[in-house]
Every structure is written in structure tokens, then in C-alpha cells.
Write a protein that holds these residues in place. Sequence first.
Motif, mmCIF file in Angstrom:
data_model
loop_
_atom_site.group_PDB
_atom_site.id
_atom_site.type_symbol
_atom_site.label_atom_id
_atom_site.label_comp_id
_atom_site.label_asym_id
_atom_site.label_seq_id
_atom_site.Cartn_x
_atom_site.Cartn_y
_atom_site.Cartn_z
ATOM 1 N N ILE A 129 -16.708 134.430 44.589
ATOM 2 C CA ILE A 129 -15.946 133.205 44.732
ATOM 3 C C ILE A 129 -14.947 132.827 45.974
ATOM 4 O O ILE A 129 -14.789 134.024 46.835
ATOM 5 C CB ILE A 129 -14.832 133.338 42.960
ATOM 6 C CG1 ILE A 129 -16.050 134.156 41.297
ATOM 7 C CG2 ILE A 129 -14.107 132.316 42.939
ATOM 8 C CD1 ILE A 129 -14.437 134.401 40.891
ATOM 9 N N PRO A 130 -15.306 132.196 46.368
ATOM 10 C CA PRO A 130 -14.409 131.502 47.350
ATOM 11 C C PRO A 130 -13.294 131.908 47.209
ATOM 12 O O PRO A 130 -11.742 131.947 46.502
ATOM 13 C CB PRO A 130 -14.625 130.153 47.428
ATOM 14 C CG PRO A 130 -16.135 129.969 46.314
ATOM 15 C CD PRO A 130 -15.649 130.714 45.569
ATOM 16 N N LEU A 131 -12.048 132.124 48.193
ATOM 17 C CA LEU A 131 -10.959 132.903 48.376
ATOM 18 C C LEU A 131 -10.048 131.416 47.864
ATOM 19 O O LEU A 131 -10.586 130.490 48.738
ATOM 20 C CB LEU A 131 -10.450 133.661 49.644
ATOM 21 C CG LEU A 131 -8.925 134.603 49.628
ATOM 22 C CD1 LEU A 131 -9.468 135.407 49.253
ATOM 23 C CD2 LEU A 131 -9.125 135.080 51.570
ATOM 24 N N GLY A 167 -6.538 132.327 53.761
ATOM 25 C CA GLY A 167 -8.277 132.642 53.445
ATOM 26 C C GLY A 167 -9.076 132.142 55.161
ATOM 27 O O GLY A 167 -9.518 132.871 55.969
ATOM 28 N N ARG A 168 -8.928 130.712 55.335
ATOM 29 C CA ARG A 168 -9.549 130.740 56.608
ATOM 30 C C ARG A 168 -9.155 130.448 57.589
ATOM 31 O O ARG A 168 -9.409 131.073 58.575
ATOM 32 C CB ARG A 168 -9.525 128.500 56.057
ATOM 33 C CG ARG A 168 -10.776 128.432 55.240
ATOM 34 C CD ARG A 168 -10.771 126.811 55.380
ATOM 35 N NE ARG A 168 -10.318 126.023 55.115
ATOM 36 C CZ ARG A 168 -9.630 125.827 53.597
ATOM 37 N NH1 ARG A 168 -10.186 126.289 52.528
ATOM 38 N NH2 ARG A 168 -8.708 125.409 54.467
ATOM 39 N N VAL A 169 -7.656 131.119 57.891
ATOM 40 C CA VAL A 169 -7.205 131.159 59.677
ATOM 41 C C VAL A 169 -7.169 132.796 59.180
ATOM 42 O O VAL A 169 -7.862 132.697 60.506
ATOM 43 C CB VAL A 169 -5.577 130.887 58.849
ATOM 44 C CG1 VAL A 169 -4.734 131.214 59.995
ATOM 45 C CG2 VAL A 169 -5.179 129.488 58.580
ATOM 46 N N TYR A 170 -7.467 133.719 58.393
ATOM 47 C CA TYR A 170 -8.004 134.807 58.322
ATOM 48 C C TYR A 170 -8.592 135.393 59.152
ATOM 49 O O TYR A 170 -9.129 135.957 60.309
ATOM 50 C CB TYR A 170 -7.496 135.414 57.289
ATOM 51 C CG TYR A 170 -7.753 136.813 57.182
ATOM 52 C CD1 TYR A 170 -6.782 138.209 58.173
ATOM 53 C CD2 TYR A 170 -8.790 137.214 56.865
ATOM 54 C CE1 TYR A 170 -7.171 139.615 58.031
ATOM 55 C CE2 TYR A 170 -9.942 138.742 56.772
ATOM 56 C CZ TYR A 170 -8.676 139.605 57.584
ATOM 57 O OH TYR A 170 -9.162 141.369 57.391
ATOM 58 N N PRO A 192 -14.807 132.833 53.534
ATOM 59 C CA PRO A 192 -13.751 134.354 52.569
ATOM 60 C C PRO A 192 -14.285 134.188 50.889
ATOM 61 O O PRO A 192 -13.981 133.126 50.633
ATOM 62 C CB PRO A 192 -12.832 134.049 53.228
ATOM 63 C CG PRO A 192 -12.411 133.018 53.571
ATOM 64 C CD PRO A 192 -13.915 132.177 53.552
ATOM 65 N N VAL A 193 -14.232 135.224 50.415
ATOM 66 C CA VAL A 193 -15.166 135.191 49.313
ATOM 67 C C VAL A 193 -13.932 136.635 48.847
ATOM 68 O O VAL A 193 -12.968 137.373 48.935
ATOM 69 C CB VAL A 193 -16.093 136.023 49.266
ATOM 70 C CG1 VAL A 193 -16.969 134.658 48.943
ATOM 71 C CG2 VAL A 193 -16.859 136.812 49.866
ATOM 72 N N HIS A 203 -18.046 135.879 53.293
ATOM 73 C CA HIS A 203 -17.362 137.639 54.462
ATOM 74 C C HIS A 203 -16.628 138.252 53.112
ATOM 75 O O HIS A 203 -15.454 137.409 52.871
ATOM 76 C CB HIS A 203 -16.722 137.458 55.367
ATOM 77 C CG HIS A 203 -15.865 139.083 56.120
ATOM 78 N ND1 HIS A 203 -15.018 138.539 56.381
ATOM 79 C CD2 HIS A 203 -16.577 140.053 56.736
ATOM 80 C CE1 HIS A 203 -14.225 139.669 57.499
ATOM 81 N NE2 HIS A 203 -15.034 140.404 57.113
ATOM 82 N N ALA A 204 -16.877 139.723 52.745
ATOM 83 C CA ALA A 204 -15.492 140.112 51.647
ATOM 84 C C ALA A 204 -14.682 140.953 52.789
ATOM 85 O O ALA A 204 -14.880 142.055 52.353
ATOM 86 C CB ALA A 204 -16.599 140.854 50.457
ATOM 87 N N PRO A 205 -13.539 140.388 53.199
ATOM 88 C CA PRO A 205 -12.592 141.627 53.441
ATOM 89 C C PRO A 205 -11.942 142.248 52.646
ATOM 90 O O PRO A 205 -11.851 142.338 51.637
ATOM 91 C CB PRO A 205 -11.483 140.794 53.648
ATOM 92 C CG PRO A 205 -11.993 139.276 53.905
ATOM 93 C CD PRO A 205 -13.126 139.071 52.963
ATOM 94 N N GLY A 206 -12.053 143.617 53.297
ATOM 95 C CA GLY A 206 -11.632 145.096 52.408
ATOM 96 C C GLY A 206 -13.241 145.513 51.509
ATOM 97 O O GLY A 206 -12.455 146.499 51.433
#
Length: 185
Positions: A8-10, A21-24, A39-40, A169-172
Amino acid sequence: MSVTLHWIPLGAGGRVVARCGRVYESVSARTRHERPAQPVHAALTVVTDGSRYIIEQAPVWGAPPGDRGVRVTGPVGLRLLGRSRYFRYEIRCWRDGLIPDLAAELARCPIPGDDRTAQRIIDATARVPAFTWGRRAPGTTQMWNSNSVAAWLLVTAGIDPPLPPAGCHAPGWDAGRVIARSDQG
């Protein structure tokens, strides 16, 4: 029996989380020497023995009333801040629950397995590490978040977790995989 991984979109359905999330992702992509990706956020649906469970990490504040199948809670940002419900998350294994942003889902991935696999995922929700959300997970280079939890659950259940969809991209995600493998080792 079925297990489904949802991407799912963050911040779907909101502005602040989506913008942050976009900035990160923009900063993170530069350090990875890649183009920014979508980011998801990962969540799981598990169906076994005629029951459907939603497994997700979500904020405590703003949660719907009633039994959400909360198995673990943890702090957000800094451990000290976790004393306030506004800086706590919960890991839900919610029978007949819902994923609020499911309508915005970018992709879903069926996970192979049987009823024992599904039950191992459900049972493992009570053992998810309660690391501080948004902080580097011990022994990894990535933050702990909802993606870490989903990856940790899959690896703990004996499943090699799939990669996020192309362009995402799935951070973590890798933090969850690394921690689960070290727990097994």
C-alpha cells in the motif's frame, strides 16, 4: 488457507505521512544512488480454518474502538515518547478486521503455504520485537516499521519474503528479514 501480502502506498488517504514519506524516500534514494521510488507499507491478510485475520502495524491513536487483536505495542520515534499513546504503535492480528487504505493497494502477493504456515504467522504476531518505530533496528542499517514486521513474520514462518513491486521501496523490509534470521540462528 491463504496468506496475502499487500503493498500500500505509504500514507495513502492522508497528506502528512505521504508527504514525509516522499521526502524520506528522496533523501534515502540519494544515499542508495538510485532514483526515488514509491514508498510502500506492507500488511498481511491470513485466512485459516474459516477465519480471516488482518495483520498490520499501525498507530495506537485514531484506532477504531473495540478488540483489534492487539498483540504487541511499541514506541514511535524515541522510547521515552512511547509513554504517550500518540507515540505508540500496535501490532494487530485482527480477526475479521480491516486495512483502512486497502483501496489504494498498489500490488498484492499471494504467499505459498498451508494451514500450518498460516497458523505460524498468526502465532508469531505475539512475538514480534517491540523495537522503536522509525529507529534503526539492532544489527541492521534500516529502521524498524510496518515493513520490518511483515518481513519478520514471513521469515519466522519459514517463508522467503518476496521483494517489493517494481518502482516501489519498502524501507525496513531488510531489517525484518535480518532480525528474523538472527532470531532463528
